[in-house]
Design a protein around this motif. Structure first.
Motif, PDB file in Angstrom:
ATOM      1  N   ILE A 411      35.806  46.817  35.802  1.00 63.83           N
ATOM      2  CA  ILE A 411      36.672  46.066  36.713  1.00 63.83           C
ATOM      3  C   ILE A 411      36.592  46.595  38.139  1.00 63.83           C
ATOM      4  CG2 ILE A 411      39.075  45.577  37.302  1.00 63.83           C
ATOM      5  CD1 ILE A 411      39.660  45.390  34.304  1.00 63.83           C
ATOM      6  N   PHE A 412      36.768  47.902  38.316  1.00 57.98           N
ATOM      7  CA  PHE A 412      36.924  48.416  39.673  1.00 57.98           C
ATOM      8  C   PHE A 412      35.625  48.328  40.481  1.00 57.98           C
ATOM      9  CE2 PHE A 412      40.545  51.099  37.808  1.00 57.98           C
ATOM     10  CZ  PHE A 412      41.454  50.078  38.051  1.00 57.98           C
ATOM     11  N   LEU A 413      34.494  48.666  39.871  1.00 50.26           N
ATOM     12  CA  LEU A 413      33.244  48.544  40.623  1.00 50.26           C
ATOM     13  C   LEU A 413      32.879  47.097  40.909  1.00 50.26           C
ATOM     14  CD1 LEU A 413      30.896  51.375  39.283  1.00 50.26           C
ATOM     15  CD2 LEU A 413      31.692  51.028  41.622  1.00 50.26           C
ATOM     16  N   SER A 414      33.501  46.154  40.211  1.00 48.35           N
ATOM     17  CA  SER A 414      33.236  44.747  40.502  1.00 48.35           C
ATOM     18  C   SER A 414      33.766  44.342  41.872  1.00 48.35           C
ATOM     19  CB  SER A 414      33.878  43.853  39.440  1.00 48.35           C
ATOM     20  OG  SER A 414      35.270  43.717  39.653  1.00 48.35           O
ATOM     21  N   THR A 415      34.720  45.097  42.402  1.00 40.59           N
ATOM     22  CA  THR A 415      35.465  44.776  43.633  1.00 40.59           C
ATOM     23  C   THR A 415      36.236  43.459  43.504  1.00 40.59           C
ATOM     24  OG1 THR A 415      33.702  43.602  44.837  1.00 40.59           O
ATOM     25  CG2 THR A 415      33.771  46.004  45.060  1.00 40.59           C
ATOM     26  N   ARG A 416      36.399  42.948  42.286  1.00 40.40           N
ATOM     27  CA  ARG A 416      37.139  41.691  42.076  1.00 40.40           C
ATOM     28  C   ARG A 416      38.622  41.980  41.801  1.00 40.40           C
ATOM     29  NH1 ARG A 416      33.521  37.437  41.232  1.00 40.40           N
ATOM     30  NH2 ARG A 416      31.389  38.025  40.668  1.00 40.40           N
ATOM     31  N   PHE A 417      39.234  42.786  42.645  1.00 38.01           N
ATOM     32  CA  PHE A 417      40.644  43.128  42.483  1.00 38.01           C
ATOM     33  C   PHE A 417      41.179  43.588  43.825  1.00 38.01           C
ATOM     34  CE2 PHE A 417      38.652  47.205  42.380  1.00 38.01           C
ATOM     35  CZ  PHE A 417      39.609  48.149  42.720  1.00 38.01           C
ATOM     36  N   ARG A 418      42.482  43.779  43.896  1.00 38.66           N
ATOM     37  CA  ARG A 418      43.124  44.310  45.086  1.00 38.66           C
ATOM     38  C   ARG A 418      43.970  45.505  44.687  1.00 38.66           C
ATOM     39  NH1 ARG A 418      39.642  42.344  46.878  1.00 38.66           N
ATOM     40  NH2 ARG A 418      39.418  40.585  48.306  1.00 38.66           N
ATOM     41  N   ALA A 419      44.134  46.453  45.606  1.00 42.06           N
ATOM     42  CA  ALA A 419      44.883  47.674  45.316  1.00 42.06           C
ATOM     43  C   ALA A 419      45.751  48.039  46.508  1.00 42.06           C
ATOM     44  CB  ALA A 419      43.923  48.824  44.986  1.00 42.06           C
TER      45      ALA A 419
END
Length: 516
Positions: A411-419
């Motif tokens: 998930i995180f390396l996909s950059t398809r999220f916000r933090a």
């Protein structure tokens, strides 16, 4: 020795004593966010996979490609296996049909004997929780005439073993570009995000140049990046529009920086390029296209190249997205409780290191990982969080469906999220998300429980400080940079206030230091 680039961190090394295929990657990685750059899908993978030895550095999906390994690499190839504390890499290769393993010992020179002759090899295995998914590594190969060090994206802390066991290194392949989601996904002012991006872009190239200086190879091949982002939602992440804050510079950018610092031994290789060496002499360098076409891929024609690449790969991207779990379904609280709570109960060091509840916004649902209480629960009214993530529901449902042990490298390396976060980076939190099996969490929790050696001291710019970085034991006499009263370890960019010893990057990890 002949070295052939097969894209990204991948190389085929041919010698009289046998051939080694290293880290072949073609299949889009990290929820189809990453594609190799330049495109390597049209290489003759059946021929490239007809080798005597296989080396897979670690389980990141831009190094471990199960499709290529299953379909194109000889199953009787001898696997040169890194010395890892958790046997996940071997298990995954065995699932694909590989059955001959040469088990190495970390940083020990081995002689591998085959029907074609003998090779000297060493695998430097990094085994801290922050290294890959419990492991990353670099490979040294000598055929008695030429020595190649394929460091890919590993970050060794002690390279003295190279000179001791191999003497001069002739060819050095290593990462110089970004492979992270920071700062792009973080909710912060654009001005701050720009400043952090500029800083990170330069620091990762500075670190690479420090490694180059330490290894002292005659020839340097920048590799292991950058990825190419072909999804229209992510296309701005490519360094093709003159953004100085972009953390994904390409090979030509770094080679120009090398040259500006007086190193003229940089080699530009694309998938299909071959370089032949005799000792430290470069006998030949051949590309699959003309020199002008090679340069255009990285310079004047880069945006057009990526646009055409995206058009070719649109069906591949669509097929990958179709394989994801549907966004709708039963509430995720129960399956996430079943997944996370046993891991929490087995990880006192990590849960205490995180130290606060973390918010997960998953589509319309919000779930709280309450690390102090070791529970997964619904949010309390008006509850505030120091760390949080907003992740598309289909991504979470996919990793839960697939029993994925590592959200960081999916998930995180996909950059398809916000933090978002208040305060510094929390290494313990990302370690938790990387260690979602009993074996992994037990190892990681034990690793943090061990005291780091801080007995040796060095002097830097008027301060006496402990020699080993409190983060991952890097030698600060080599990686430490002092500006005013701030120490930066360029291995990972962590910082300390030298007057107080306080870590400025995350909580804990204090440094022993005093002004002379």
């Amino acid at each position: 020795m002949q070295v052939t680039s097969v894209g990204h961190a991948g190389f085929r090394i041919d010698t009289k004593a046998g051939s080694i295929l290293c880290d072949p990657w073609v299949t889009p990685a990290y929820f189809a966010s990453w594609f190799p750059f330049p495109d390597n899908s049209d290489l003759d993978w059946a021929a490239l996979g007809d080798v005597d030895y296989l080396y897979v550095s670690h389980l990141h999906k831009d190094h471990f490609d199960p499709v290529i390994l299953r379909d194109h690499v000889r199953k009787d190839a001898v696997v040169l296996l890194p010395d890892y504390p958790v046997p996940d890499l071997r298990r995954e290769l065995e699932k694909l049909g590989f059955h001959q393993f040469f088990e190495t010992t970390d940083s020990v020179k081995h002689r591998v004997s085959g029907p074609k002759g003998d090779l000297d090899v060493m695998i430097i295995a990094l085994r801290a929780p922050a290294d890959g998914p419990i492991g990353d590594s670099g490979l040294v190969v000598s055929d008695g005439e030429t020595v190649a060090f394929n460091m890919n994206d590993a970050r060794p802390v002690d390279l003295d073993v190279l000179a001791a066991d191999f003497g001069e290194i002739d060819v050095h392949m290593l990462q110089y570009s970004g492979a992270i989601w920071y700062p792009m996904v973080y909710d912060m002012p654009e001005r701050a995000k720009y400043a952090f991006g500029v800083q990170k872009r330069q620091r990762q190239m500075d670190r690479c140049r420090q490694y180059i200086a330490q290894v002292g190879a005659t020839w340097v091949v920048p590799s292991a990046g950058p990825p190419c982002f072909l999804d229209p939602e992510l296309r701005d992440l490519n360094d093709d529009h003159g953004d100085p804050a972009n953390i994904f510079p390409d090979q030509v950018v770094f080679l120009d920086q090398m040259a500006s610092h007086g190193h003229t031994g940089g080699l530009l290789m694309i998938p299909g390029s071959t370089a032949t060496f005799t000792g430290s002499e470069l006998d030949s360098l051949h590309h699959p296209v003309s020199e002008d076409e090679v340069r255009a891929i990285f310079t004047t024609g880069k945006a057009d190249y990526i646009a055409a690449y995206a058009e070719r790969m649109a069906p591949v991207l669509a097929a990958e997205k179709a394989s994801w779990a549907p966004a709708d379904g039963e509430p995720l609280l129960a399956p996430l409780r079943e997944l996370f709570e046993p891991i929490m109960s087995a990880s006192d060091q990590i849960c205490d290191g995180i130290g606060y509840p973390v918010e997960l916004r998953i589509g319309p649902e919000t779930v709280v990982l309450d690390f102090p209480k070791r529970t997964v629960r619904e949010p309390i009214s008006d509850e505030k969080f120091r760390y949080g993530f907003e992740i598309p529901a289909e991504l979470v449902r996919t990793v839960v469906r697939d029993r994925e042990p590592d959200w960081v490298n999916t998930i995180f390396l996909s950059t398809r999220f916000r933090a978002w976060r208040v305060g510094g980076y929390n290494e313990y939190l990302y370690t938790f998300f990387k260690c979602l099996t009993d074996e992994r969490i037990a190892y990681a929790d034990g690793w943090f429980a061990e005291a780091h050696d801080d007995t040796a001291s060095i002097t830097l710019d008027g301060y006496e400080i402990q020699r080993r970085c409190p983060h991952l034991k890097a030698d600060l006499s080599k990686f430490g940079v002092v500006e005013g009263n701030t120490l930066t370890c360029n291995l990972h960019g962590w910082q300390w206030n030298l007057d107080s010893g306080r870590c400025l990057t995350t909580k804990g990890h204090e440094l022993r230091s005093q002004k002379l």
